[in-house]
Write a protein that holds these residues in place. Structure first.
Motif, PDB file in Angstrom:
ATOM      1  N   ARG A   9      -9.732  11.400 -22.157  1.00  0.00           N
ATOM      2  CA  ARG A   9     -10.536  10.168 -22.172  1.00  0.00           C
ATOM      3  C   ARG A   9     -10.267   9.296 -20.940  1.00  0.00           C
ATOM      4  O   ARG A   9     -11.184   8.706 -20.376  1.00  0.00           O
ATOM      5  N   ALA A  12     -12.052  10.864 -18.031  1.00  0.00           N
ATOM      6  CA  ALA A  12     -13.502  10.662 -18.163  1.00  0.00           C
ATOM      7  C   ALA A  12     -13.884   9.249 -17.761  1.00  0.00           C
ATOM      8  O   ALA A  12     -14.855   9.036 -17.028  1.00  0.00           O
ATOM      9  N   GLN A  13     -13.120   8.285 -18.201  1.00  0.00           N
ATOM     10  CA  GLN A  13     -13.409   6.886 -17.871  1.00  0.00           C
ATOM     11  C   GLN A  13     -13.264   6.645 -16.363  1.00  0.00           C
ATOM     12  O   GLN A  13     -14.122   6.012 -15.743  1.00  0.00           O
ATOM     13  N   ARG A  16     -16.155   8.447 -14.547  1.00  0.00           N
ATOM     14  CA  ARG A  16     -17.432   7.773 -14.791  1.00  0.00           C
ATOM     15  C   ARG A  16     -17.522   6.476 -13.977  1.00  0.00           C
ATOM     16  O   ARG A  16     -18.551   6.188 -13.362  1.00  0.00           O
ATOM     17  N   GLU A  20     -20.361   5.993 -11.121  1.00  0.00           N
ATOM     18  CA  GLU A  20     -21.345   4.912 -11.265  1.00  0.00           C
ATOM     19  C   GLU A  20     -21.273   3.922 -10.105  1.00  0.00           C
ATOM     20  O   GLU A  20     -22.274   3.313  -9.751  1.00  0.00           O
ATOM     21  N   LEU A  87     -20.633  12.350 -13.195  1.00  0.00           N
ATOM     22  CA  LEU A  87     -21.057  11.885 -14.521  1.00  0.00           C
ATOM     23  C   LEU A  87     -21.112  13.038 -15.524  1.00  0.00           C
ATOM     24  O   LEU A  87     -20.710  12.882 -16.680  1.00  0.00           O
ATOM     25  N   ALA A  88     -21.572  14.196 -15.085  1.00  0.00           N
ATOM     26  CA  ALA A  88     -21.602  15.359 -15.978  1.00  0.00           C
ATOM     27  C   ALA A  88     -20.188  15.794 -16.361  1.00  0.00           C
ATOM     28  O   ALA A  88     -19.924  16.126 -17.529  1.00  0.00           O
ATOM     29  N   ALA A  90     -17.568  13.819 -16.472  1.00  0.00           N
ATOM     30  CA  ALA A  90     -17.041  12.787 -17.374  1.00  0.00           C
ATOM     31  C   ALA A  90     -17.535  13.027 -18.802  1.00  0.00           C
ATOM     32  O   ALA A  90     -16.758  12.915 -19.759  1.00  0.00           O
ATOM     33  N   ASP A  91     -18.807  13.374 -18.946  1.00  0.00           N
ATOM     34  CA  ASP A  91     -19.339  13.690 -20.282  1.00  0.00           C
ATOM     35  C   ASP A  91     -18.617  14.888 -20.885  1.00  0.00           C
ATOM     36  O   ASP A  91     -18.263  14.890 -22.070  1.00  0.00           O
ATOM     37  N   TRP A  92     -18.394  15.922 -20.074  1.00  0.00           N
ATOM     38  CA  TRP A  92     -17.685  17.119 -20.546  1.00  0.00           C
ATOM     39  C   TRP A  92     -16.267  16.769 -21.009  1.00  0.00           C
ATOM     40  O   TRP A  92     -15.802  17.254 -22.043  1.00  0.00           O
ATOM     41  N   ASP A  94     -15.225  13.870 -22.134  1.00  0.00           N
ATOM     42  CA  ASP A  94     -15.332  13.136 -23.402  1.00  0.00           C
ATOM     43  C   ASP A  94     -15.558  14.090 -24.578  1.00  0.00           C
ATOM     44  O   ASP A  94     -14.954  13.926 -25.646  1.00  0.00           O
ATOM     45  N   VAL A  95     -16.421  15.065 -24.390  1.00  0.00           N
ATOM     46  CA  VAL A  95     -16.667  16.058 -25.448  1.00  0.00           C
ATOM     47  C   VAL A  95     -15.390  16.839 -25.733  1.00  0.00           C
ATOM     48  O   VAL A  95     -15.041  17.076 -26.894  1.00  0.00           O
TER      49      VAL A  95
END
Length: 132
Positions: A9, A12-13, A16, A20, A87-88, A90-92, A94-95
């Motif tokens: 996490r 990811a943060q 991200r 951004e 971003l992709a 970061a999503d991965w 988080d999952v």
């Protein structure tokens, strides 16, 4: 000891936030001629007349594809890893953190399962190295 799900996490943060804050893509590599000074590998963003310089990797070589200076492979890699990829990823992450926390409670108290190790390796690189 930091729980693997928390490491995921955190990474990811961080990723991200950085993606951004970066200039939106697409990013692309470009070979820039500098006249008498040779060539530089650059990373550009935008399209058409809205193109902006994102990174300049000087080679000061008279050869446009001078592999010995390694500027072109670096520029190509930087362009490929633009904000959309961040971003992709970061999503991965988080999952992976949810999967780790939801299905493998041992992740909070011990080693992660094999399926979580690639995501954890990425997270540790983003977080600055090994944690445990």
């Amino acid at each position: 000891m930091t729980a693997p799900a928390d490491e995921l996490r955190t990474a990811a943060q961080t990723l991200r936030q950085r993606a951004e804050a970066a200039t939106p893509g697409p990013w692309r590599q470009h070979d820039t001629h500098l006249g008498q000074y040779g060539y530089a590998a650059t990373v550009l963003s935008g399209e058409g007349n809205d193109t902006d310089l994102r990174a300049w990797l000087p080679s000061m070589s008279q050869e446009p594809w001078d592999e010995t200076r390694n500027a072109w492979p670096d520029a190509a890699y930087i362009a490929a890893m633009g904000p959309g990829v961040g971003l992709a990823l970061a999503d991965w992450l988080d999952v992976a953190a949810e999967h780790c926390r939801g299905h493998y409670l041992c992740c909070d108290n011990g080693p992660c399962p094999e399926s979580a190790k690639p995501a954890l390796a990425v997270a540790r690189q983003i977080n600055g190295g090994e944690q445990r």
